[in-house]
Motif scaffolding. Structure first.
Motif, PDB file in Angstrom:
ATOM      1  N   GLY A   1       0.863   7.297  -6.209  1.00 39.13           N
ATOM      2  CA  GLY A   1      -0.078   8.384  -6.049  1.00 39.13           C
ATOM      3  C   GLY A   1       0.382   9.675  -5.975  1.00 39.13           C
ATOM      4  O   GLY A   1       0.008  10.765  -6.585  1.00 39.13           O
ATOM      5  N   MET A   2       1.305   9.949  -5.172  1.00 34.13           N
ATOM      6  CA  MET A   2       1.979  11.053  -4.743  1.00 34.13           C
ATOM      7  C   MET A   2       2.780  11.882  -6.182  1.00 34.13           C
ATOM      8  O   MET A   2       2.490  12.996  -6.349  1.00 34.13           O
ATOM      9  N   ARG A   3       3.153  10.669  -6.906  1.00 32.02           N
ATOM     10  CA  ARG A   3       4.068  11.099  -8.120  1.00 32.02           C
ATOM     11  C   ARG A   3       3.030  11.686  -9.191  1.00 32.02           C
ATOM     12  O   ARG A   3       3.095  12.467  -9.901  1.00 32.02           O
ATOM     13  N   THR A   4       1.823  10.922  -9.239  1.00 38.17           N
ATOM     14  CA  THR A   4       0.773  11.160  -9.988  1.00 38.17           C
ATOM     15  C   THR A   4       0.148  12.576  -9.790  1.00 38.17           C
ATOM     16  O   THR A   4      -0.096  13.277 -10.914  1.00 38.17           O
TER      17      THR A   4
ATOM     18  N   VAL B   1       3.307  15.891  -6.654  1.00 36.47           N
ATOM     19  CA  VAL B   1       3.980  16.546  -5.566  1.00 36.47           C
ATOM     20  C   VAL B   1       5.505  16.279  -5.634  1.00 36.47           C
ATOM     21  O   VAL B   1       5.767  14.844  -5.502  1.00 36.47           O
ATOM     22  N   SER B   2       6.419  16.918  -5.335  1.00 39.50           N
ATOM     23  CA  SER B   2       7.799  16.854  -5.064  1.00 39.50           C
ATOM     24  C   SER B   2       8.208  16.217  -3.982  1.00 39.50           C
ATOM     25  O   SER B   2       7.656  16.644  -2.784  1.00 39.50           O
ATOM     26  N   PRO B   3       9.041  15.047  -3.723  1.00 40.14           N
ATOM     27  CA  PRO B   3       9.380  14.342  -2.593  1.00 40.14           C
ATOM     28  C   PRO B   3      10.330  15.365  -1.801  1.00 40.14           C
ATOM     29  O   PRO B   3      10.831  16.084  -2.488  1.00 40.14           O
ATOM     30  N   ASP B   4      10.634  15.144  -0.439  1.00 43.67           N
ATOM     31  CA  ASP B   4      11.563  15.795   0.160  1.00 43.67           C
ATOM     32  C   ASP B   4      12.281  14.616   1.035  1.00 43.67           C
ATOM     33  O   ASP B   4      11.969  13.506   0.743  1.00 43.67           O
TER      34      ASP B   4
ATOM     35  N   LEU C   1       0.792  -1.245  -0.021  1.00 48.36           N
ATOM     36  CA  LEU C   1      -0.075   0.086   0.018  1.00 48.36           C
ATOM     37  C   LEU C   1       1.003   1.183   0.038  1.00 48.36           C
ATOM     38  O   LEU C   1       0.562   2.280  -0.652  1.00 48.36           O
ATOM     39  N   GLY C   2       1.903   1.309   0.956  1.00 47.19           N
ATOM     40  CA  GLY C   2       2.762   2.323   0.797  1.00 47.19           C
ATOM     41  C   GLY C   2       3.470   2.605  -0.520  1.00 47.19           C
ATOM     42  O   GLY C   2       3.513   4.032  -1.101  1.00 47.19           O
ATOM     43  N   LEU C   3       3.723   1.665  -1.471  1.00 50.08           N
ATOM     44  CA  LEU C   3       4.409   1.850  -2.562  1.00 50.08           C
ATOM     45  C   LEU C   3       3.434   2.366  -3.462  1.00 50.08           C
ATOM     46  O   LEU C   3       3.589   3.364  -4.300  1.00 50.08           O
ATOM     47  N   ARG C   4       2.076   1.939  -3.350  1.00 51.25           N
ATOM     48  CA  ARG C   4       0.744   2.615  -4.030  1.00 51.25           C
ATOM     49  C   ARG C   4       0.710   4.282  -3.775  1.00 51.25           C
ATOM     50  O   ARG C   4       0.430   4.864  -4.785  1.00 51.25           O
ATOM     51  N   MET C   5       0.883   4.430  -2.499  1.00 55.03           N
ATOM     52  CA  MET C   5       0.717   5.775  -2.095  1.00 55.03           C
ATOM     53  C   MET C   5       1.716   6.684  -2.764  1.00 55.03           C
ATOM     54  O   MET C   5       1.611   7.783  -3.007  1.00 55.03           O
ATOM     55  N   THR C   6       2.864   6.071  -2.776  1.00 60.83           N
ATOM     56  CA  THR C   6       4.266   6.846  -3.387  1.00 60.83           C
ATOM     57  C   THR C   6       3.985   7.233  -4.980  1.00 60.83           C
ATOM     58  O   THR C   6       4.187   8.297  -5.495  1.00 60.83           O
TER      59      THR C   6
END
Length: 480
Positions: free
Chosen positions: A98-101, A104-107, A91-96
């Protein structure tokens, strides 16, 4: 005069319920937040996501997340951290993703949340992608990021990449060195781990209690008894670090893994701390692996007295009684496990082929191509017999006929994964299998034979370390 709350008040209350992991209080606060419209504040909903996660309610955390009208980097980092905490890495990787989609730029916090998930799943492809993001956003100079990359690559079967990241890091702390030492230890490279430990000291970095666990573990899995004992002695003598229970457990493992059972027992009895189940469990596991079943039976009695809540120790004890043919005791132990509500973690293995992860359970017949897999295992059995393989039936913990025991061994999850990999990859391509529990002795023997018969390198990561099988031998040199 009636007191009025604002969103800051609710943030404070949520912080209290999160700190206390008080689910009931958290739900009451959530009701008031919704009632008075404070769920329109982004900081408040972020705090709700965090509160539910830290109270062990990932599902509720995700519900809040999904219903949020706006999200920021804190939101994404919080839900990713929640998935890691709940060990729901898929699920965490799916959330990641989704964030990319959502663009949102990661920190740095995002990266430190994602990398442990790649480590847990041994997701090499995703791990390399994250490493690419680290370089893209200029995070490679951050020491904790480098430390996480070393761990990620080592747990994904890429020791050489771990070492490469380590060498490229300009700044190194004790965690960096410990990550490298642990990586070497997982691959049975005890000599390299020991040299790294000495080099760490030479650079002026003082080892902490975690570093000493890592180096004694590395020595244990490479048969370096004298070196491991020397490190343990130096803890207090040179660094004034008081050994903890985990250090004593490592020393017991160090001695017993090399067959020094009497010394290990003497060490346990001389400990200033009361030995717990982990201490006796190390001795039990090693004595069983070395075939000293009578000694293992005596150690089992010590563990039973402690009434541990870890079902793994009772499974080991059950193994011992099964090897002795004492099926009444086996049934008694199993009844005890059930009566106390303890549950054994089922064995499973997984592997990644062409960016798809395939999971196999012990005795599983519900996966893709299962008929072809069992057919191939049957064919391999003939080749194994010609090579001199004889099934070690002591690893079957059921009172059944010998033919049925052989069938059960054939259904162990790592064998299913290896056969599936052989069917779905080109000849000569190395295979990599991950397993949640330890590899059993019989599967270890079989995998050595398969690596020789099929001319394949097979890398297996079990609960403790990596085994690289090649040309009928294993990198652990049968010392695991």
């Amino acid at each position: 005069m009636e007191m009025k709350y604002d969103h800051v008040s609710y943030l404070t209350l949520l912080a209290v319920s999160t700190l206390l992991a008080d689910m009931d209080l958290g739900k009451m606060i959530h009701c008031d937040i919704a009632k008075f419209g404070f769920d329109s504040y982004l900081a408040v909903t972020n705090a709700l996501v965090d509160m539910y996660a830290k109270c062990g309610k990932l599902e509720d955390s995700v519900k809040v997340f999904v219903n949020m009208k706006a999200r920021d980097i804190v939101t994404w980092n919080t839900i990713i951290a929640a998935c890691v905490r709940s060990e729901n890495c898929s699920l965490g990787l799916r959330m990641t993703n989704g964030m990319r989609t959502e663009g949102v730029s990661p920190d740095v916090a995002t990266m430190l949340g994602i990398l442990p998930m790649c480590s847990f799943l041994a997701a090499k492809r995703q791990g390399k992608e994250i490493h690419g993001c680290v370089l893209k956003f200029g995070f490679e100079t951050d020491v904790p990021i480098g430390n996480a990359l070393i761990e990620m690559y080592s747990k994904c079967g890429r020791l050489e990449d771990s070492v490469r990241v380590f060498k490229c890091m300009k700044m190194k702390d004790v965690v960096t060195w410990t990550a490298l030492i642990s990586a070497y230890g997982m691959y049975g490279e005890g000599r390299k781990a020991f040299r790294a430990f000495l080099e760490m000291e030479a650079t002026g970095v003082y080892p902490d209690h975690v570093a000493f666990v890592a180096i004694i573990f590395a020595c244990s899995h490479s048969g370096l008894v004298d070196e491991g004992l020397a490190c343990f002695d130096r803890m207090k003598k040179d660094y004034n670090i008081e050994p903890r229970i985990e250090h004593y457990a490592c020393v017991v493992d160090l001695l017993s893994r090399s067959g020094h059972f009497a010394k290990a027992e003497e060490f346990i009895l001389s400990m200033p701390l009361k030995p717990d189940a982990s201490i006796w469990g190390s001795l039990l596991s090693a004595s069983q692996a070395h075939g000293d079943i009578k000694f293992a039976e005596r150690v089992s009695e010590q563990i039973i007295k402690l009434r541990s809540v870890d079902p793994g120790y009772y499974v080991l004890i059950s193994d011992v009684y099964a090897a002795l043919g004492k099926w009444d005791q086996v049934r008694m132990i199993r009844k005890s496990i059930k009566a106390r509500g303890l549950k054994k973690e089922p064995g499973c293995s997984w592997m990644e082929i062409r960016n798809t992860v395939y999971v196999f359970g012990t005795g599983d017949e519900c996966f893709e191509q299962f008929e072809e897999v069992y057919k191939l295992l049957g064919i391999l059995a003939g080749f194994l017999a010609k090579e001199g393989y004889v099934a070690n039936l002591q690893f079957v913990l059921h009172d059944v006929e010998e033919d049925e025991k052989r069938d059960m061994l054939c259904g162990h999850s790592e064998r299913l994964a290896i056969a599936f990999g052989l069917l779905n990859t080109k000849p000569g391509i190395p295979l990599q299998v991950m397993k949640n529990l330890g590899v059993c002795g019989d599967c270890h023997t079989v995998t050595k034979y398969i690596s020789k018969i099929m001319q394949r390198e097979i890398l297996v990561r079990d609960a403790n370390r990596f085994h690289l099988f090649k040309d009928g031998t294993c990198s652990c040199r049968d010392h695991w």
